[in-house]
Design a protein around this motif. Structure first.
Motif, PDB file in Angstrom:
ATOM      1  N   ARG A 280      12.372  18.626 -21.661  1.00 43.50           N
ATOM      2  CA  ARG A 280      12.646  17.730 -20.544  1.00 43.50           C
ATOM      3  C   ARG A 280      11.570  16.648 -20.495  1.00 43.50           C
ATOM      4  N   MET A 281      11.994  15.388 -20.505  1.00 43.76           N
ATOM      5  CA  MET A 281      11.049  14.281 -20.504  1.00 43.76           C
ATOM      6  C   MET A 281      10.432  14.125 -19.122  1.00 43.76           C
ATOM      7  N   THR A 282       9.119  14.038 -19.074  1.00 46.53           N
ATOM      8  CA  THR A 282       8.419  13.761 -17.828  1.00 46.53           C
ATOM      9  C   THR A 282       8.219  12.261 -17.705  1.00 46.53           C
ATOM     10  N   LEU A 283       8.610  11.705 -16.576  1.00 53.51           N
ATOM     11  CA  LEU A 283       8.571  10.261 -16.393  1.00 53.51           C
ATOM     12  C   LEU A 283       7.212   9.825 -15.865  1.00 53.51           C
ATOM     13  N   PRO A 284       6.810   8.595 -16.172  1.00 51.71           N
ATOM     14  CA  PRO A 284       5.585   8.055 -15.570  1.00 51.71           C
ATOM     15  C   PRO A 284       5.823   7.703 -14.113  1.00 51.71           C
ATOM     16  N   ILE A 285       4.734   7.585 -13.364  1.00 51.83           N
ATOM     17  CA  ILE A 285       4.773   7.176 -11.965  1.00 51.83           C
ATOM     18  C   ILE A 285       3.880   5.954 -11.809  1.00 51.83           C
ATOM     19  N   VAL A 286       4.394   4.915 -11.176  1.00 43.90           N
ATOM     20  CA  VAL A 286       3.612   3.717 -10.867  1.00 43.90           C
ATOM     21  C   VAL A 286       3.286   3.755  -9.380  1.00 43.90           C
ATOM     22  N   PHE A 287       2.006   3.686  -9.057  1.00 44.66           N
ATOM     23  CA  PHE A 287       1.511   3.934  -7.695  1.00 44.66           C
ATOM     24  C   PHE A 287       0.891   2.665  -7.115  1.00 44.66           C
ATOM     25  N   LEU A 288       1.391   2.254  -5.954  1.00 47.91           N
ATOM     26  CA  LEU A 288       0.900   1.079  -5.227  1.00 47.91           C
ATOM     27  C   LEU A 288       0.579   1.492  -3.798  1.00 47.91           C
ATOM     28  N   SER A 289      -0.572   1.023  -3.269  1.00 40.98           N
ATOM     29  CA  SER A 289      -0.890   1.325  -1.873  1.00 40.98           C
ATOM     30  C   SER A 289      -1.893   0.322  -1.328  1.00 40.98           C
ATOM     31  N   ASP A 290      -2.195   0.482  -0.043  1.00 45.10           N
ATOM     32  CA  ASP A 290      -3.251  -0.294   0.608  1.00 45.10           C
ATOM     33  C   ASP A 290      -4.457   0.595   0.920  1.00 45.10           C
ATOM     34  N   PHE A 291      -4.595   1.708   0.189  1.00 47.22           N
ATOM     35  CA  PHE A 291      -5.601   2.719   0.516  1.00 47.22           C
ATOM     36  C   PHE A 291      -7.033   2.312   0.200  1.00 47.22           C
ATOM     37  N   GLY A 292      -7.223   1.439  -0.791  1.00 46.51           N
ATOM     38  CA  GLY A 292      -8.578   1.172  -1.247  1.00 46.51           C
ATOM     39  C   GLY A 292      -9.157   2.415  -1.913  1.00 46.51           C
ATOM     40  N   TYR A 293     -10.494   2.402  -2.120  1.00 47.85           N
ATOM     41  CA  TYR A 293     -11.120   3.519  -2.845  1.00 47.85           C
ATOM     42  C   TYR A 293     -12.311   4.107  -2.093  1.00 47.85           C
ATOM     43  N   ARG A 294     -12.497   3.776  -0.817  1.00 47.44           N
ATOM     44  CA  ARG A 294     -13.667   4.266  -0.092  1.00 47.44           C
ATOM     45  C   ARG A 294     -13.452   5.660   0.488  1.00 47.44           C
ATOM     46  N   ASN A 295     -12.240   6.176   0.362  1.00 48.31           N
ATOM     47  CA  ASN A 295     -11.955   7.525   0.836  1.00 48.31           C
ATOM     48  C   ASN A 295     -11.219   8.284  -0.270  1.00 48.31           C
ATOM     49  N   GLU A 296     -10.722   9.465   0.056  1.00 49.50           N
ATOM     50  CA  GLU A 296     -10.113  10.336  -0.967  1.00 49.50           C
ATOM     51  C   GLU A 296      -8.617  10.139  -1.124  1.00 49.50           C
ATOM     52  N   TRP A 297      -8.006   9.201  -0.398  1.00 50.29           N
ATOM     53  CA  TRP A 297      -6.547   9.177  -0.318  1.00 50.29           C
ATOM     54  C   TRP A 297      -5.865   8.966  -1.667  1.00 50.29           C
ATOM     55  N   VAL A 298      -6.331   8.013  -2.453  1.00 51.29           N
ATOM     56  CA  VAL A 298      -5.730   7.791  -3.774  1.00 51.29           C
ATOM     57  C   VAL A 298      -5.924   9.026  -4.648  1.00 51.29           C
ATOM     58  N   GLY A 299      -7.141   9.550  -4.676  1.00 54.78           N
ATOM     59  CA  GLY A 299      -7.421  10.715  -5.507  1.00 54.78           C
ATOM     60  C   GLY A 299      -6.632  11.937  -5.108  1.00 54.78           C
TER      61      GLY A 299
END
Length: 263
Positions: free
Chosen positions: A7-26
């Motif tokens: 089964r092929m696993t698809l890529p995910i493209v991720f867009l947000s307004d989270f920035g990187y000063r907290n853990e949200w993206v991670g």
């Protein structure tokens, strides 16, 4: 699936307004990794201006031609998190979009042949319980994107939504007259470039496409800009008007000057 089939696993493209000063993206990456460890996540941007749905929507739709067609798009700019529905959309062109139902996905689905079908993400098989009312990206949207990337049925995410019930978003058009365009600022980037809701077609409609210098009047000042194709065409501090990589006209200044700060 036949025995031995992969089964092929698809890529995910991720867009947000989270920035990187907290853990949200991670944390969203970590959730995706637990569900779809073989899925590659491409971070399109996490620098969308905070809560600016229009800026995120335009960035996503402008970027769509450069994204793998089969990629699952995960977009999160959600000023009313916990109130808007969380949705997944399959477009007429076959793209899969996941995000809040606040208009963020609308320009992208229009660019991809409209909405073929849509669902509300409510299935207990998808959600991370208990769902935080202030972090649906972690508990609803990222899991949904990850399950879709590993082959989950679109219809298994939740109840269907009639396309006409989705929240739409339209970017205002400039007012074009002979020799004049009344327009809006769409975005300011970190270099101070001022992105306008103007395309080259609007310049042509106003009869300004062959004009070398154009007056730009703003509430706080005025500048005479030179039509250029690259930053290198400007001396330090000189004003310019350039088509940016996304096809919008931008007011710029020769480096290291800042157009936004000075206009």
């Amino acid at each position: 699936m036949a025995d031995g089939a992969v089964r092929m696993t698809l890529p995910i493209v991720f867009l947000s307004d989270f920035g990187y000063r907290n853990e949200w993206v991670g944390i969203c990456h970590a959730v995706i990794n637990k569900i779809a460890p073989e899925s590659r996540v491409v971070d399109l941007s996490h620098g969308v201006p905070p809560l600016d749905v229009r800026a995120g929507a335009l960035l996503l739709s402008d970027s769509l031609p450069y994204l793998r067609h089969e990629a699952v798009v995960l977009a999160v700019v959600d000023p009313s998190v916990g109130r808007d529905r969380d949705i997944a959309i399959r477009t007429g062109a076959g793209r899969i979009l996941v995000g809040p139902d606040n208009g963020l996905l609308a320009p992208a689905w229009r660019a991809a042949e409209g909405v073929a079908n849509a669902v509300s993400i409510t299935s207990s098989e998808i959600l991370l319980e208990p769902v935080s009312q202030s972090f649906h990206a972690r508990d609803v949207l990222a899991p949904a994107a990850a399950h879709l990337a590993t082959g989950a049925l679109f219809e298994a995410l939740g109840e269907p939504i009639e396309p006409q019930m989705l929240v739409d978003l339209h970017v205002s058009e400039p007012t074009v007259e002979p020799g004049k365009i009344a327009c809006e600022v769409l975005d300011l980037n970190r270099f101070g470039n001022v992105q306008l809701n103007v395309r080259t077609s609007h310049l042509a409609a106003a009869g300004l496409d062959q004009v070398e210098r154009i007056s730009v009047d703003a509430a706080s000042g005025r500048a005479v800009v030179k039509r250029v194709s690259t930053y290198a065409d400007l001396a330090e501090g000189e004003w310019g008007l350039m088509v940016d990589p996304r096809g919008w006209l931008s007011v710029i200044r020769g480096n290291p000057s800042n157009a936004a700060a000075d206009l």
